[in-house]
Write a protein that holds these residues in place. Sequence first.
Motif, PDB file in Angstrom:
ATOM      1  N   ARG A  59      47.872  36.542  40.616  1.00  0.00           N
ATOM      2  CA  ARG A  59      47.736  35.088  40.704  1.00  0.00           C
ATOM      3  C   ARG A  59      48.254  34.430  39.438  1.00  0.00           C
ATOM      4  NH1 ARG A  59      42.798  36.693  42.639  1.00  0.00           N
ATOM      5  NH2 ARG A  59      41.878  36.346  40.587  1.00  0.00           N
ATOM      6  N   GLU A  69      49.872  34.036  48.950  1.00  0.00           N
ATOM      7  CA  GLU A  69      49.712  35.487  48.970  1.00  0.00           C
ATOM      8  C   GLU A  69      50.230  36.052  50.299  1.00  0.00           C
ATOM      9  OE1 GLU A  69      49.325  39.183  48.945  1.00  0.00           O
ATOM     10  OE2 GLU A  69      48.822  38.210  47.056  1.00  0.00           O
ATOM     11  N   GLU A 106      45.147  41.746  47.724  1.00  0.00           N
ATOM     12  CA  GLU A 106      46.222  40.936  47.160  1.00  0.00           C
ATOM     13  C   GLU A 106      47.379  41.836  46.744  1.00  0.00           C
ATOM     14  OE1 GLU A 106      44.909  38.433  44.019  1.00  0.00           O
ATOM     15  OE2 GLU A 106      43.493  37.322  45.248  1.00  0.00           O
TER      16      GLU A 106
END
Length: 302
Positions: free
Chosen positions: A140, A198, A136
């Motif tokens: 988030r 993402e 990632e």
Amino acid sequence: MSSNILTDIQSIQGNNTLWQDTHFASRMQALDHLAFIIDHLDDLLRLRNPPAELLSVKQWALTISQQLEAIDWALFERLRAAIRNGHCQGRALLDLINSYAGQGLSNNQLTNPGVGYDELDVFTNGLLSSQALPSETQKRQAEMIFYQKTPTRIILELVAKANLTKQDVFYDLGSGLGQVCLLVNLLTGTPTKGIEVEPAYCRYAQISAQDLNLPNVVFQCEDARTAHFDDGSVFFLYTPFEGRILQDVLEKLQMIAQHRPIKLFSYGPCTAHIAGQPWLRGGGQLTDYVDQLGEFRSCQPD
């Protein structure tokens, strides 16, 4: 060192079926066992004054493991080439998955919740992409759930139940690495689109689609709350978000359903929330809102 270790390695090396690419499931089990043996040998090597032969035994196990992995690598390269050339799609692909991974729609444990990941997932992971898994690149937001791949058995169940056609447009909201969209398109010919916030996941998925020569599989790096998916007729969510975000996205879907019927499939904890939406029908057949595929259809507006 236990003599069972030597016996097990010899047994794997001498099992001729493992060296035939069609015996994927058996080879996967052998590789798992070799990994267990290698881990055990590593533990022994960390002891004070380990037996001198341990290093050579470990190298022996590693060599066999690498040889078996090379068979799978060559297998997936060949199958991906067939997909690129249009020779391995639809029923042919489903039969291939059944023959190599040992499971198909008929015995895919579709009604057995909680199965988790199995040889189907290992096979499709290798089949759909040879890329290294990305990390990632951004934090988030609250209510966004960490990415997990949808079990292949759930994708196959979705395909069996959705009755998709080439006139449909299928969306995976929170598409991650793209495997749902890739498999749905390959098995049905339906145009598929993934919405993924993402960037690294979206790039991975789009490269996979391009590598397999699938022009009708597209991934958009967007937040599902602001993305446009008005052309969709069938939607899937594997609990990519919860709370207010989930409700906002469901309200967007409700707006679409006011103009034409849509189908909605879900997996994971979000299914319980979706089942409570008054504009949707379905979900009554579920006995487990987490481990079974939810299937819903929009109601006709008043």
